[in-house]
Design a protein around this motif. Structure first.
Motif, PDB file in Angstrom:
ATOM      1  N   SER A 157       0.805  -1.219   0.000  1.00 51.45           N
ATOM      2  CA  SER A 157       0.000   0.000   0.000  1.00 51.45           C
ATOM      3  C   SER A 157       0.840   1.271   0.000  1.00 51.45           C
ATOM      4  N   ARG A 158       2.113   1.119   0.291  1.00 52.71           N
ATOM      5  CA  ARG A 158       2.992   2.281   0.255  1.00 52.71           C
ATOM      6  C   ARG A 158       4.382   1.835  -0.182  1.00 52.71           C
ATOM      7  N   TYR A 159       5.227   2.815  -0.390  1.00 53.98           N
ATOM      8  CA  TYR A 159       6.572   2.561  -0.903  1.00 53.98           C
ATOM      9  C   TYR A 159       7.412   1.793   0.105  1.00 53.98           C
ATOM     10  N   THR A 160       7.994   0.675  -0.351  1.00 56.07           N
ATOM     11  CA  THR A 160       8.872  -0.109   0.515  1.00 56.07           C
ATOM     12  C   THR A 160      10.228  -0.366  -0.125  1.00 56.07           C
ATOM     13  N   TYR A 161      10.334  -0.076  -1.395  1.00 52.92           N
ATOM     14  CA  TYR A 161      11.567  -0.380  -2.138  1.00 52.92           C
ATOM     15  C   TYR A 161      12.749   0.334  -1.534  1.00 52.92           C
ATOM     16  N   GLY A 162      13.818  -0.434  -1.280  1.00 53.21           N
ATOM     17  CA  GLY A 162      15.053   0.156  -0.811  1.00 53.21           C
ATOM     18  C   GLY A 162      15.058   0.560   0.642  1.00 53.21           C
ATOM     19  N   SER A 163      13.941   0.414   1.327  1.00 52.89           N
ATOM     20  CA  SER A 163      13.893   0.848   2.713  1.00 52.89           C
ATOM     21  C   SER A 163      13.547  -0.278   3.683  1.00 52.89           C
ATOM     22  N   TYR A 164      12.723  -1.209   3.246  1.00 47.31           N
ATOM     23  CA  TYR A 164      12.361  -2.349   4.068  1.00 47.31           C
ATOM     24  C   TYR A 164      12.635  -3.630   3.292  1.00 47.31           C
ATOM     25  N   CYS A 165      13.004  -4.657   4.028  1.00 48.56           N
ATOM     26  CA  CYS A 165      13.122  -5.970   3.409  1.00 48.56           C
ATOM     27  C   CYS A 165      11.721  -6.529   3.179  1.00 48.56           C
TER      28      CYS A 165
ATOM     29  N   LYS B 182       9.608  -1.174  -8.332  1.00 51.69           N
ATOM     30  CA  LYS B 182       9.404  -0.067  -7.412  1.00 51.69           C
ATOM     31  C   LYS B 182       8.351   0.912  -7.905  1.00 51.69           C
ATOM     32  N   ALA B 183       8.155   0.975  -9.211  1.00 43.95           N
ATOM     33  CA  ALA B 183       7.188   1.926  -9.758  1.00 43.95           C
ATOM     34  C   ALA B 183       5.767   1.620  -9.313  1.00 43.95           C
ATOM     35  N   ILE B 184       5.495   0.350  -9.035  1.00 40.73           N
ATOM     36  CA  ILE B 184       4.135  -0.037  -8.653  1.00 40.73           C
ATOM     37  C   ILE B 184       4.097  -0.731  -7.298  1.00 40.73           C
ATOM     38  N   ASN B 185       5.167  -0.555  -6.511  1.00 40.65           N
ATOM     39  CA  ASN B 185       5.205  -1.099  -5.142  1.00 40.65           C
ATOM     40  C   ASN B 185       4.835  -2.582  -5.106  1.00 40.65           C
ATOM     41  N   THR B 186       5.398  -3.344  -6.018  1.00 40.96           N
ATOM     42  CA  THR B 186       5.038  -4.761  -6.139  1.00 40.96           C
ATOM     43  C   THR B 186       6.267  -5.650  -6.069  1.00 40.96           C
ATOM     44  N   MET B 187       6.136  -6.722  -5.332  1.00 44.09           N
ATOM     45  CA  MET B 187       7.166  -7.753  -5.254  1.00 44.09           C
ATOM     46  C   MET B 187       6.620  -8.996  -5.942  1.00 44.09           C
ATOM     47  N   TYR B 188       7.508  -9.742  -6.553  1.00 38.30           N
ATOM     48  CA  TYR B 188       7.124 -10.946  -7.268  1.00 38.30           C
ATOM     49  C   TYR B 188       7.913 -12.154  -6.749  1.00 38.30           C
ATOM     50  N   LEU B 189       7.338 -13.314  -6.956  1.00 34.10           N
ATOM     51  CA  LEU B 189       8.046 -14.567  -6.726  1.00 34.10           C
ATOM     52  C   LEU B 189       7.773 -15.466  -7.929  1.00 34.10           C
TER      53      LEU B 189
ATOM     54  N   ALA C 169       1.603 -25.121  -0.590  1.00 33.36           N
ATOM     55  CA  ALA C 169       1.483 -24.370   0.660  1.00 33.36           C
ATOM     56  C   ALA C 169       0.709 -23.088   0.387  1.00 33.36           C
ATOM     57  N   LYS C 170       0.380 -22.406   1.455  1.00 37.65           N
ATOM     58  CA  LYS C 170      -0.144 -21.054   1.331  1.00 37.65           C
ATOM     59  C   LYS C 170       1.053 -20.119   1.431  1.00 37.65           C
ATOM     60  N   TYR C 171       1.173 -19.221   0.475  1.00 34.51           N
ATOM     61  CA  TYR C 171       2.316 -18.329   0.401  1.00 34.51           C
ATOM     62  C   TYR C 171       1.915 -16.936   0.876  1.00 34.51           C
ATOM     63  N   TYR C 172       2.759 -16.372   1.724  1.00 37.54           N
ATOM     64  CA  TYR C 172       2.520 -15.067   2.303  1.00 37.54           C
ATOM     65  C   TYR C 172       3.666 -14.112   1.968  1.00 37.54           C
ATOM     66  N   CYS C 173       3.337 -12.864   1.717  1.00 36.43           N
ATOM     67  CA  CYS C 173       4.388 -11.865   1.643  1.00 36.43           C
ATOM     68  C   CYS C 173       4.368 -11.044   2.934  1.00 36.43           C
ATOM     69  N   ALA C 174       5.513 -10.479   3.234  1.00 39.77           N
ATOM     70  CA  ALA C 174       5.651  -9.745   4.486  1.00 39.77           C
ATOM     71  C   ALA C 174       6.662  -8.619   4.327  1.00 39.77           C
ATOM     72  N   ALA C 175       6.505  -7.588   5.153  1.00 41.17           N
ATOM     73  CA  ALA C 175       7.430  -6.460   5.178  1.00 41.17           C
ATOM     74  C   ALA C 175       8.130  -6.430   6.523  1.00 41.17           C
ATOM     75  N   SER C 176       9.426  -6.209   6.496  1.00 42.43           N
ATOM     76  CA  SER C 176      10.210  -6.247   7.735  1.00 42.43           C
ATOM     77  C   SER C 176       9.874  -5.071   8.647  1.00 42.43           C
ATOM     78  N   ARG C 177      10.168  -5.253   9.925  1.00 38.46           N
ATOM     79  CA  ARG C 177       9.888  -4.233  10.928  1.00 38.46           C
ATOM     80  C   ARG C 177      10.877  -3.077  10.864  1.00 38.46           C
ATOM     81  N   LEU C 178      12.123  -3.391  10.525  1.00 42.61           N
ATOM     82  CA  LEU C 178      13.186  -2.416  10.667  1.00 42.61           C
ATOM     83  C   LEU C 178      13.501  -1.743   9.339  1.00 42.61           C
ATOM     84  N   TYR C 179      13.718  -0.458   9.413  1.00 44.14           N
ATOM     85  CA  TYR C 179      14.074   0.332   8.243  1.00 44.14           C
ATOM     86  C   TYR C 179      15.570   0.211   7.975  1.00 44.14           C
ATOM     87  N   GLY C 180      15.925  -0.120   6.734  1.00 47.76           N
ATOM     88  CA  GLY C 180      17.319  -0.111   6.330  1.00 47.76           C
ATOM     89  C   GLY C 180      18.201  -1.168   6.975  1.00 47.76           C
ATOM     90  N   ALA C 181      17.618  -2.315   7.337  1.00 51.56           N
ATOM     91  CA  ALA C 181      18.362  -3.337   8.072  1.00 51.56           C
ATOM     92  C   ALA C 181      18.798  -4.512   7.221  1.00 51.56           C
TER      93      ALA C 181
END
Length: 125
Positions: free
Chosen positions: A25-33, A73-80, A91-103
């Protein structure tokens, strides 16, 4: 907090391919894993792959060489991209965003704070 929505799951035969998407829903590229996890029935959720800063990637041994994680990054989307699928990839596959910025790459479930609802992948033999 970021909302994550996965898509692209389905049923395939062994040896087939699927490409999962995770829209943030928001920009995560380059800042969160951003990571992919999976959970099979009766098993614990396991880490599958992760990407940080668009090019730093890591994979579980069970999927290395078959799965590829990427970001747009243009569309805030990750792929597998999942190739050479095996029944044990079911399995059921989940995506997740890390808690820490720049880690950097995060490998453990506790390092992630935001999760999608998951998308089911079923591989038949």
């Amino acid at each position: 907090q970021v909302q994550l929505v996965e898509s692209g799951g389905g049923s395939v035969q062994a040896g087939g391919s699927l490409k999962l998407s995770c829209v943030a829903s928001r920009y995560t590229y380059g800042s969160y894993c951003m990571g992919w996890f999976r959970q099979a029935p009766g098993k614990e959720r396991e880490w599958v792959a992760a990407i940080y800063a668009g090019s730093d990637t890591a994979y579980a041994a069970s999927v290395k060489g078959r799965f590829t994680v990427s970001q747009d990054k243009a569309i805030n989307t990750m792929y597998l991209q999942m190739n050479s699928l095996k029944p044990e990839d079911t399995a059921k596959y989940y995506c997740a965003a890390s808690r820490l910025y720049g880690a950097g790459i995060a490998y453990y479930e506790y390092e992630y704070g935001d999760w999608g609802q998951g998308t089911q992948v079923t591989v038949s033999s």
